[in-house]
Design a protein around this motif. Structure first.
Motif, PDB file in Angstrom:
ATOM      1  N   LEU A  43       2.086  15.852   8.583  1.00 20.90           N
ATOM      2  CA  LEU A  43       3.123  16.612   7.872  1.00 20.90           C
ATOM      3  C   LEU A  43       3.296  16.093   6.452  1.00 20.90           C
ATOM      4  O   LEU A  43       3.462  16.858   5.507  1.00 20.90           O
ATOM      5  N   ILE A  44       3.243  14.765   6.298  1.00 24.85           N
ATOM      6  CA  ILE A  44       3.333  14.202   4.943  1.00 24.85           C
ATOM      7  C   ILE A  44       2.152  14.684   4.109  1.00 24.85           C
ATOM      8  O   ILE A  44       2.308  15.133   2.964  1.00 24.85           O
ATOM      9  N   GLY A  64      -4.816  22.197   7.900  1.00 23.55           N
ATOM     10  CA  GLY A  64      -5.838  21.171   7.723  1.00 23.55           C
ATOM     11  C   GLY A  64      -5.222  19.781   7.690  1.00 23.55           C
ATOM     12  O   GLY A  64      -5.741  18.836   8.290  1.00 23.55           O
ATOM     13  N   ALA A  65      -4.085  19.659   7.009  1.00 17.95           N
ATOM     14  CA  ALA A  65      -3.438  18.356   6.883  1.00 17.95           C
ATOM     15  C   ALA A  65      -2.976  17.839   8.244  1.00 17.95           C
ATOM     16  O   ALA A  65      -3.156  16.669   8.571  1.00 17.95           O
ATOM     17  N   VAL A  66      -2.390  18.732   9.042  1.00 21.62           N
ATOM     18  CA  VAL A  66      -1.904  18.306  10.361  1.00 21.62           C
ATOM     19  C   VAL A  66      -3.092  17.859  11.220  1.00 21.62           C
ATOM     20  O   VAL A  66      -3.047  16.821  11.879  1.00 21.62           O
ATOM     21  N   VAL A  67      -4.169  18.638  11.160  1.00 19.31           N
ATOM     22  CA  VAL A  67      -5.361  18.263  11.936  1.00 19.31           C
ATOM     23  C   VAL A  67      -5.877  16.900  11.474  1.00 19.31           C
ATOM     24  O   VAL A  67      -6.132  16.006  12.286  1.00 19.31           O
ATOM     25  N   VAL A  75      -5.976  13.627  13.828  1.00 23.89           N
ATOM     26  CA  VAL A  75      -7.302  13.075  14.123  1.00 23.89           C
ATOM     27  C   VAL A  75      -7.401  11.639  13.625  1.00 23.89           C
ATOM     28  O   VAL A  75      -7.880  10.744  14.320  1.00 23.89           O
ATOM     29  N   GLN A  76      -6.896  11.426  12.409  1.00 24.76           N
ATOM     30  CA  GLN A  76      -6.996  10.088  11.820  1.00 24.76           C
ATOM     31  C   GLN A  76      -6.255   9.045  12.655  1.00 24.76           C
ATOM     32  O   GLN A  76      -6.770   7.972  12.915  1.00 24.76           O
ATOM     33  N   GLU A  77      -5.039   9.399  13.079  1.00 25.29           N
ATOM     34  CA  GLU A  77      -4.254   8.431  13.845  1.00 25.29           C
ATOM     35  C   GLU A  77      -4.820   8.235  15.246  1.00 25.29           C
ATOM     36  O   GLU A  77      -4.979   7.118  15.715  1.00 25.29           O
ATOM     37  N   VAL A 108      -7.382  20.049   2.441  1.00 25.16           N
ATOM     38  CA  VAL A 108      -7.471  21.287   1.675  1.00 25.16           C
ATOM     39  C   VAL A 108      -8.786  22.013   1.961  1.00 25.16           C
ATOM     40  O   VAL A 108      -8.821  23.232   2.128  1.00 25.16           O
ATOM     41  N   VAL A 109      -9.878  21.261   2.047  1.00 20.94           N
ATOM     42  CA  VAL A 109     -11.167  21.887   2.325  1.00 20.94           C
ATOM     43  C   VAL A 109     -11.206  22.397   3.761  1.00 20.94           C
ATOM     44  O   VAL A 109     -11.690  23.487   4.035  1.00 20.94           O
ATOM     45  N   LEU A 110     -10.655  21.598   4.649  1.00 26.13           N
ATOM     46  CA  LEU A 110     -10.637  21.978   6.068  1.00 26.13           C
ATOM     47  C   LEU A 110      -9.914  23.302   6.251  1.00 26.13           C
ATOM     48  O   LEU A 110     -10.339  24.167   7.008  1.00 26.13           O
TER      49      LEU A 110
END
Lengths: 280, 454, 325
Positions: free
Chosen positions: B179-180, B407-410, B414-416, B393-395
């Motif tokens: 979300l951030i 994209g940001a939420v994904v 995924v990162q965490e 943004v690309v995602l």
């Protein structure tokens, strides 16, 4: 075009068959979201003559044009060029097969000289292969021949005094000329011109028209997008009119001039004035 | 496509559900990764810092090896007293200490060097045991900076035994990060939409917000008043960006590739100026301290986490309404779609672009502040986030604001959560690999449309 | 320290190994960015694989040639891996994917689990000894140069000899390429990809060739940086190095044959002179701060160049103005 040419016996009907067509299109569709931009059931582009693709703004001419050259992919349909499958073929392959196009907004290569613009278009250059590029003797003769041809063409298009100028320094009209000359350098069998007269002053229009007819006289086929009726009536042998993505009429210029559907299409939509929904 | 339609789209919904459900399940089957036990022990109060050691020691440590023995029993930390810790160098004993009632030991050293540290297992009180009997001797403990902490692990090995709550919490933290990132990425995407610029200096807008907030906060203003002030400063910075730099360059008709290089120059310059002004170290907001995790069902979050996620959701919904329901939003979308056409239908394109820059600056600043609140504030925090932002943004599809949010939420989740699956050192790598894979399969991004050609 | 010696030290850096290695790395970038218009923002990734090729070869007890082969092979694989999915897309995608890939490589090299291969965050040391880079050095021990500051020792000259020699070789290679029909196609892609397509050029293949060759040159630069410093550590291969190389390319003149060389020399001269001045002010400037000041100046310089002198030192003003229209 004399009246007894190859198209003399062809009826002025949409989708009509022609003797020895160079391009045959079947069921080509292209949608943008919900909008059907192109929907052409059947179209044959005749060989050895000048065919005009006309229609009001937003008729889908340029989109159709881009599809045929491989610059855009259709949602459905197929077409052949010189009897060979051309749908789904990459644009550079089509260009090598002889379908060479120009662009509505000229794409001269600004930071290259006029001469380099011309030389680039030379067909099947040995020196374009990575390793051979490093061995000049393998491509020097071909380069010299191309150079000669480029100078000839530049002379014919009256650009020979600009040979070493950067293309970006040319005027709008000169760029149109250069783009056409460059297309010829690529030894096309079908020249596809996207609004070659757009934004060009009347004097230059005459000269461009002369060059286009010269192409036909040298045995090439020409398909060009245009919406200026005067231009079309002067030089084209066959006219295809599109509106709302469909081909609504086909015929000799005289047939088209009196066609009700064409008149309605042109009058029904505000023509000229502001830029309307041309799909880009 | 708007958010409502997006959520209704079965493919997207399915993908999201699959991602959130399958990912932790997949990692559960490969649970050899480290971190679980340590994290749990720390939560139970076993964490030990140098400040605590100094306090326990009643003064500076000097040259020393120090630490605290701690074992979790029934969820509470317990400390063994009287355990002997011996330090040797080249076979000779150079120091020795026994743990106090607080489990703390400090062994004075002759100086920097490499030492062997031994815990005498026989001195462990009843009920205490080393997790691994073979780890009573630590060879080659390097002391470079005067003092060095050493850890002996006590109690049953809980490593790898994560419960559902751990997974749920990790996903929630991923959502927080996502979300951030979404708040910070929307501006990047909007600017790309209306000007075509891939702005590397966006990272510094993010940092700028966080630093300004830090400065105001440290001047004594309460954090929650600081926040809107710093966001306003961010809007101002965004506007200044456009007016002073990008608009003149647009007027010169500079190529987009050249503008991208200019943005790299700007990013490098600003980041280093931040370092000179703000210092190279990370700093924390007053509101970031004293946070205690609380359970919400299976999820453990701090009040700050909740506040951060709440603010993000409100802002993102607000942005959606702005873009879909207001004249300004319609104008922005029109400019993004086709600037020439927008201009000829009477929209003041340059003014809209400036507004978008202001929005971009404000959102980036907000993203920076919230990220700073969840971690700390540092001169290069935005730069470190930049790749995740680009990935988002690309995602989602370049220039598609809703896509950027998705994209940001994904990317955040995924990162965490990938930390559960692979070594945490590779966490970031997974997010970027996802990006490259998506480009291979669906280059226009999740929500992007197939490229048009004119 | 006198002002003269500041200048002398700056010259030493500029014509020394620093200048040479940057010129080499920038040559690859110039082929990609200057001639073909490819926005490779992860050039440092290619340098990294070149350097680690050397490091891993030394660690395994292989030869220096194996090191080159490993680095170049990895660069080619990397180029294809990144190029094939992205070179058919818009330039922005290449920019983002390359910068991401370079960062991935650095993080992976740095990570603890990679230690057996890359040495983790400590990297791999003692390279030049194990690979015998300086063994054939025939230059006698001693100090060569002018005065007290502008001097090189035998090892430095050996590194310079090889690196500048390679710069010359690569520059001549690129010169031959860009003056051929191959180079003409590259430039046409930079100007307008669609026009090149319409004239029958398979632009993706040309872009891929340019990208891979440029990356390979970058890997060579990385390999020499590893050999010269004798160590390879992950913290060296960060994005700002790529940006510095962009500054070098644009400073020298993007799309000019000798641009990277001129750019690298001038870049290091200016940077080192600034450093010398910062260290000789009437107040103390910490290393961290002076490093930040240098980078901030580099950033401002890059912006100013793009805005006020995009043709760089060697570029043709007329050509650049042509590009602006």
């Amino acid at each position: 075009m004399p009246a007894d040419g190859p198209l003399a016996d062809v009826a002025a009907e949409v989708g009509v068959a022609k003797p020895d067509p160079i391009l045959v299109v079947d069921g080509v569709e292209r949608r943008y979201g919900g909008l059907m931009a192109v929907d052409v059931e059947h179209l044959e582009v005749p060989r050895g003559v000048i065919t005009a693709l006309i229609g009001p703004n937003g008729a889908g001419k340029t989109t159709f044009f881009n599809l045929l050259c491989g610059f855009d992919r259709p949602d459905a349909g197929r077409w052949t060029f010189q009897g060979q499958e051309a749908s789904g073929v990459k644009p550079h392959v089509l260009a090598r097969r002889g379908m060479v196009r120009t662009f509505q907004l000229t794409k001269t290569l600004g930071r290259m000289t006029v001469l380099d613009n011309m030389l680039l278009a030379g067909k099947d250059q040995a020196g374009e292969a990575f390793w051979r590029a490093l061995v000049p003797p393998t491509w020097r003769d071909q380069e010299a021949a191309n150079l000669e041809r480029a100078h000839d063409l530049l002379g014919r298009f009256k650009l020979d005094h600009l040979t070493d100028e950067y293309a970006a320094g040319l005027s709008g009209g000169q760029r149109k000329l250069l783009e056409m000359a460059r297309a010829l350098m690529a030894e096309p069998t079908l020249v596809m011109l996207d609004e070659p007269m757009a934004g060009v002053n009347p004097a230059l229009t005459q000269s461009l028209l002369g060059h286009v007819t010269a192409l036909r006289d040298e045995g090439m086929s020409v398909l060009f997008v245009e919406h200026d009726m005067d231009v079309i009536m002067t030089i084209s042998d066959w006219v295809v009119c599109m509106a709302e993505g469909r081909v609504i009429a086909e015929g000799r210029p005289a047939d088209i001039a009196g066609n009700d559907a064409v008149i309605e299409a042109y009058l029904g939509i505000d023509h000229g004035g502001t830029v309307t929904g041309e799909i880009r | 496509m708007d958010l409502a339609a997006l959520v209704r789209s079965p493919r997207v919904l399915l993908a999201l559900v699959a991602l959130t459900v399958l990912w932790p399940a997949a990692s559960a089957s490969a649970q050899d990764g480290g971190g679980g036990s340590g994290a749990q022990a720390e939560e139970a109060g076993c964490a030990f810092t140098k400040a605590q050691a100094v306090e326990a020691n009643g003064g500076p440590l000097g040259s020393a090896i120090w630490g605290r023995l701690c074992q979790v029993q029934d969820g509470k930390p317990t400390f063994p007293e009287g355990v002997a810790i011996v330090v040797r160098q080249g076979g000779d004993e150079v120091g020795r200490a026994t743990t106090g009632a607080d489990g703390v030991f400090v062994v004075a050293l002759p100086g920097n060097g490499t030492y062997q540290v031994v815990l005498d297992p026989d001195t462990l009180p009843k009920g205490f045991a080393l997790t691994d009997e073979d780890r009573a001797t630590l060879d080659a403990v390097r002391v470079n900076l005067g003092d060095q902490q050493v850890t002996f692990r006590l109690g049953e090995d809980t490593r790898g035994k994560r419960d559902f709550s751990d997974y749920a919490t990790t996903v929630a933290k991923g959502l927080r990060l996502g979300l951030i990132l979404a708040v910070a990425a929307v501006g990047l995407s909007l600017v790309y939409g209306v000007t075509g610029l891939t702005n590397f200096a966006h990272a510094e807008l993010v940092t700028f917000g966080a630093i300004v907030a830090y400065a105001i906060n440290r001047a004594g203003v309460p954090f929650w008043i600081t926040l809107p002030l710093a966001v306003a400063a961010g809007a101002l910075a965004g506007t200044a960006n456009d007016r002073l730099l990008w608009r003149p360059l647009r007027r010169r008709r500079m190529a987009l590739l050249s503008m991208m290089v200019v943005s790299i120059g700007l990013s490098t310059a600003l980041r280093n100026i931040f370092q000179i002004v703000f210092g190279p170290d990370g700093k924390r907001y007053t509101a970031a301290s004293g946070q205690v995790e609380r359970s919400f069902g299976p999820v453990r979050l701090t009040p700050n986490d909740l506040a951060i996620m709440g603010i993000c959701v409100v802002v993102l919904v607000g942005m959606t309404l702005l873009l879909r329901r207001t004249r300004l939003g319609t104008a922005i979308r029109a400019v993004a779609d086709n600037p020439d056409l927008a201009s000829s239908s009477g929209i003041a394109v340059d003014r809209i672009i400036t507004v978008v820059w202001a929005l971009c600056g404000a959102l980036a600043a907000l993203g920076g502040i919230l990220y700073g609140l969840s971690l700390n504030v540092k001169f290069d925090m935005g730069f470190l986030l930049l790749l995740s932002l680009f990935a988002a943004v690309v995602l989602g599809g370049l220039g598609n604001a809703y896509g950027a949010v998705l994209g940001a939420v994904v990317i955040g989740v995924v990162q965490e959560t990938s930390g559960l699956l692979v070594d945490t050192a590779y966490k970031f790598v997974v997010a970027l690999l996802v990006l490259i894979l998506v480009l291979l399969v669906r280059p226009q991004g999740i929500l992007g449309q197939r490229e048009r050609f004119g | 320290m006198s002002w003269l010696s500041i200048v002398a030290l700056a010259i030493q850096t500029a014509i020394g190994f620093q200048g040479a290695s940057y010129a080499l790395a920038a040559s690859g970038l110039n082929l990609q960015f200057g001639y073909t218009g490819l926005s490779n923002f992860g050039h440092v990734g290619f340098l990294l694989v070149g350097a680690y090729g050397m490091g891993i070869s030394a660690d395994r007890g292989w030869s220096i040639w194996a090191g080159f082969a490993l680095g170049i092979g990895a660069a080619i694989v990397l180029g294809l891996l990144l190029g094939i999915p992205t070179l058919r897309l818009r330039g922005d995608y290449l920019a983002i994917v390359t910068i991401a890939a370079a960062e991935i490589l650095r993080l992976v090299a740095n990570a603890r689990p990679s230690e057996p291969l890359t040495g983790g965050s400590r990297g791999i040391g003692g390279l030049s000894g194990r690979l015998g880079f300086f063994e054939p050095n025939f230059i006698p021990e001693g100090r060569y140069g002018l005065g007290d500051s502008l001097v090189f020792n035998s090892r430095q000259l050996w590194s310079m000899l090889w690196t500048w020699g390679l710069v010359l070789l690569v520059t001549l290679l690129i010169r031959a390429l860009v003056r051929s029909p191959f180079g003409r196609v590259l430039r046409s892609i930079r100007e307008d990809e669609d026009a090149a397509k319409a004239l029958g050029k398979n632009v993706v293949v040309f872009k891929l060739q340019s990208f891979v060759l440029g990356g390979t040159i970058g890997a060579l630069a990385g390999a020499f940086i590893a050999l010269d410093s004798g160590a390879v550590t992950p913290s060296r291969w960060i994005a700002p190095l790529t940006f510095a190389l962009y500054t070098v390319v644009i400073l020298g003149g993007a799309g000019t044959v000798w641009g990277p060389v001129a750019g690298a020399v001038v870049y290091w001269f200016v940077l080192d002179a600034v450093d010398g001045v910062l260290n000789n002010l009437w107040f103390d400037v910490s290393d961290t701060t002076s490093g930040a000041v240098r980078l901030a100046l580099m950033g401002i310089g890059l912006m100013a160049l793009m805005v006020f002198r995009p043709q760089g030192i060697l570029g043709n003003k007329k050509e650049m103005l042509a590009g602006a229209r």
